[in-house]
Design an enzyme around this catalytic site. Structure first.
Site, PDB file in Angstrom:
ATOM      1  N   TYR A 157      30.077  38.545  30.803  1.00  0.00           N
ATOM      2  CA  TYR A 157      30.092  39.865  31.433  1.00  0.00           C
ATOM      3  C   TYR A 157      31.209  40.696  30.819  1.00  0.00           C
ATOM      4  CZ  TYR A 157      26.907  40.848  35.261  1.00  0.00           C
ATOM      5  OH  TYR A 157      25.819  41.223  35.985  1.00  0.00           O
ATOM      6  N   GLU A 197      31.768  44.482  31.696  1.00  0.00           N
ATOM      7  CA  GLU A 197      31.687  45.887  32.145  1.00  0.00           C
ATOM      8  C   GLU A 197      32.919  46.656  31.675  1.00  0.00           C
ATOM      9  OE1 GLU A 197      30.900  46.026  36.359  1.00  0.00           O
ATOM     10  OE2 GLU A 197      29.054  44.901  36.095  1.00  0.00           O
ATOM     11  N   ASP A 254      16.119  62.919  19.831  1.00  0.00           N
ATOM     12  CA  ASP A 254      15.668  61.554  20.110  1.00  0.00           C
ATOM     13  C   ASP A 254      15.015  61.033  18.831  1.00  0.00           C
ATOM     14  OD1 ASP A 254      14.390  59.239  20.870  1.00  0.00           O
ATOM     15  OD2 ASP A 254      13.823  59.998  22.849  1.00  0.00           O
ATOM     16  N   THR A 265      16.509  54.268  20.007  1.00  0.00           N
ATOM     17  CA  THR A 265      16.354  52.830  20.180  1.00  0.00           C
ATOM     18  C   THR A 265      16.746  52.172  18.861  1.00  0.00           C
ATOM     19  OG1 THR A 265      14.026  53.034  19.592  1.00  0.00           O
ATOM     20  CG2 THR A 265      14.540  52.914  21.937  1.00  0.00           C
ATOM     21  N   LYS A 273      12.860  50.016  16.229  1.00  0.00           N
ATOM     22  CA  LYS A 273      11.646  50.548  15.586  1.00  0.00           C
ATOM     23  C   LYS A 273      11.878  50.525  14.069  1.00  0.00           C
ATOM     24  CE  LYS A 273      10.189  53.142  19.675  1.00  0.00           C
ATOM     25  NZ  LYS A 273      11.301  53.333  20.632  1.00  0.00           N
ATOM     26  N   ARG A 279      15.738  44.858  20.523  1.00  0.00           N
ATOM     27  CA  ARG A 279      15.360  45.861  21.517  1.00  0.00           C
ATOM     28  C   ARG A 279      16.631  46.337  22.211  1.00  0.00           C
ATOM     29  NH1 ARG A 279       9.830  45.785  21.716  1.00  0.00           N
ATOM     30  NH2 ARG A 279       9.934  47.522  23.144  1.00  0.00           N
TER      31      ARG A 279
HETATM   32  N1  DSN Z   1       7.080  52.959  23.662  1.00  0.00           N
HETATM   33  C1  DSN Z   1       7.594  53.689  22.536  1.00  0.00           C
HETATM   34  C2  DSN Z   1       6.549  53.932  21.503  1.00  0.00           C
HETATM   35  O1  DSN Z   1       5.656  53.110  21.363  1.00  0.00           O
HETATM   36  O2  DSN Z   1       6.590  54.928  20.820  1.00  0.00           O
HETATM   37  C3  DSN Z   1       8.251  54.943  22.962  1.00  0.00           C
HETATM   38  O3  DSN Z   1       9.184  54.676  23.920  1.00  0.00           O
END
Ligand code: DSN
Length: 454
Positions: A88, A90, A234, A260, A263, A269
């Protein structure tokens, strides 16, 4: 079809014989398979181990075209499965509410420093659990409940968290939404400006989940400035392309950048918020204690590894190859009469409107899945159909590029999609099965990073 029938896979995807006969360059270590096959898991929970094994086989055998997915390296996988998850922490490095942070502080500092260096930002917060919490933290930092916020409408290619009605961001804030032009599929900046000046939102989001074209961050920044709004870029989908120099960066233009990490960036993730120094405190306070508890340290470590990999020269090649593959695939689909939103792509993503093919997106997506081609059904702008049964299918090239497929393979991929969609319309299961065999054969010649090769 074997791999040698196509162009030689690029440097980031060494083949089995390379592994056997030549020492790996450090940057190639990312493609090594895991050292074991989960022996502890298999002994403790064979049922769960079998499911993991089945997923590994599925990811190995299929052509994964979902543009928000990828294959992480073995190193990223290992980092995300470490004992760092036992801790942990925090707070932030040097300012924790728990003792025993000698190593964790260094892990988080390393991840944040690598994020700042890679994207060229003043500040990086690497604690958000994923993209939606990261975006919610931005609301918490800059807006009050009931304030007006502006983003691209979900059916136009935006994201739920950009103020769409069914999301908390559309319920707790007053979301106003822009879209793309029906005739071009491109953002109409005159309309965006008009809406922003009329509504004076606190936040303007640019970016989304189904945008096949380059985002004009400078144009959004100018509008945000005029409207007195905080501009949030974003970049979840395109973070890897930006890191690799295959898409312009929002850094000179946006106040805050949300992304994120799993991707095109090819990390675990997770998510990050990047910001100018003037916003650093507000962002940090919003993430913790505003929204989250302890960060997931094993994820922070894996983000650090992914950022290191993304800073290597081979990642630039990867990012440009993702775009080259997407363009080649778009051209091959256009040649087969497919209707692509905006007429093509500038990035990793292609949005197909299957209306002219007379096959609903969901029917096509499920048939392609049976053919070993994994896509997602998706709304297209001005879709007359419902989101759960829309007209489109969304595809992309990050995963296949990670396996080493190149532009010479894209005609074959387009051919499979074409045959699959026609088979879906005709209910021809034999044709789908035939494609599945062809896909598995090609995929076997291009082992995926991070997966066992047996
Ligand atoms: N779920 C993502 C996507 O597939 O684009 C977006 O958050």
């Amino acid at each position: 079809m074997r791999g040698n029938a196509f162009e030689v896979p690029p440097a980031w995807a060494p083949r089995d014989h390379d592994r056997t006969h030549s020492p790996l360059a450090p940057e190639d270590a990312m493609t090594q398979p895991p050292a074991h096959q989960h022996p502890a898991l298999a002994a403790a929970d064979p049922e769960l181990a079998a499911l993991v094994g089945a997923e590994e086989r599925l990811q190995a055998d299929t052509l994964r075209l979902i543009p928000s997915e990828n294959y992480v390296s073995a190193a990223v996988l290992e980092a995300s499965g470490t004992v760092l998850q036992n801790k942990y922490s925090e707070g932030y490095p040097g300012r924790r509410y728990y003792e025993g942070q000698q190593n964790i502080d260094q892990v988080e500092r390393l991840a944040a420093a690598r994020a700042k260096a890679l994207f060229g930002t003043d500040h990086a917060n690497v604690q958000p659990y994923s993209g939606s919490p990261a975006n919610l933290a931005v609301y918490l930092a800059f807006a009050e409940p009931g304030d007006t916020v502006m983003g691209m409408a979900l059916p136009m290619g935006g994201h739920l968290t950009h103020g769409w009605g069914v999301s908390a961001t559309g319920k707790w804030f007053r979301g106003v939404q822009y879209g793309v032009r029906e005739d071009t599929g491109l953002v109409d900046f005159d309309a965006v400006r008009e809406l922003a000046l009329k509504e004076r939102p606190k936040l303007i989001f640019c970016g989304g989940t189904a945008l096949p074209r380059t985002i004009d961050f400078a144009a959004f920044a100018e509008i945000a400035r005029e409207a007195g709004a905080v501009l949030v870029a974003d970049i979840a989908h395109i973070a890897g392309l930006i890191a690799g120099g295959a898409h312009p960066s929002p850094v000179p233009h946006a106040d805050v950048i949300s992304t994120t990490t799993h991707k095109t960036l090819r990390g675990p993730r997770g998510a990050m918020l990047l910001a100018r120094e003037e916003h650093a405190k507000a962002i940090d306070k919003a993430v913790f204690p505003g929204l989250q508890g302890g960060p997931h340290n094993q994820t922070t470590a894996a983000i650090a590894v992914a950022l290191h990999e993304a800073s290597q020269p081979s990642f630039r090649d990867y990012a440009h190859a993702v775009v080259a593959n997407a363009r080649a695939l778009a051209d091959a689909l256009l040649a087969r009469g497919f209707d692509l939103v905006s007429g093509g792509t500038d990035n990793h993503l292609i949005l197909m409107d299957l209306t002219p093919k007379d096959v609903p997106g969901k029917v096509a997506a499920k048939a392609l899945d049976r053919a070993g081609i994994v896509v997602n059904y998706n709304t297209v702008p001005y879709d007359p159909r419902k989101p759960f049964d829309p007209s489109g299918v969304r595809i992309g090239t990050p995963s296949l590029t990670s396996r080493g497929l190149g532009t010479a393979h894209m005609d074959t991929v387009a051919d499979w999609i074409d045959r699959g969609v026609r088979a879906a319309g005709a209910g021809d299961e034999d044709a789908l099965l035939k494609i599945r065999g062809e896909v598995a054969e090609l995929m076997a010649a291009f082992p995926a990073p991070g997966l066992p090769t047996a």
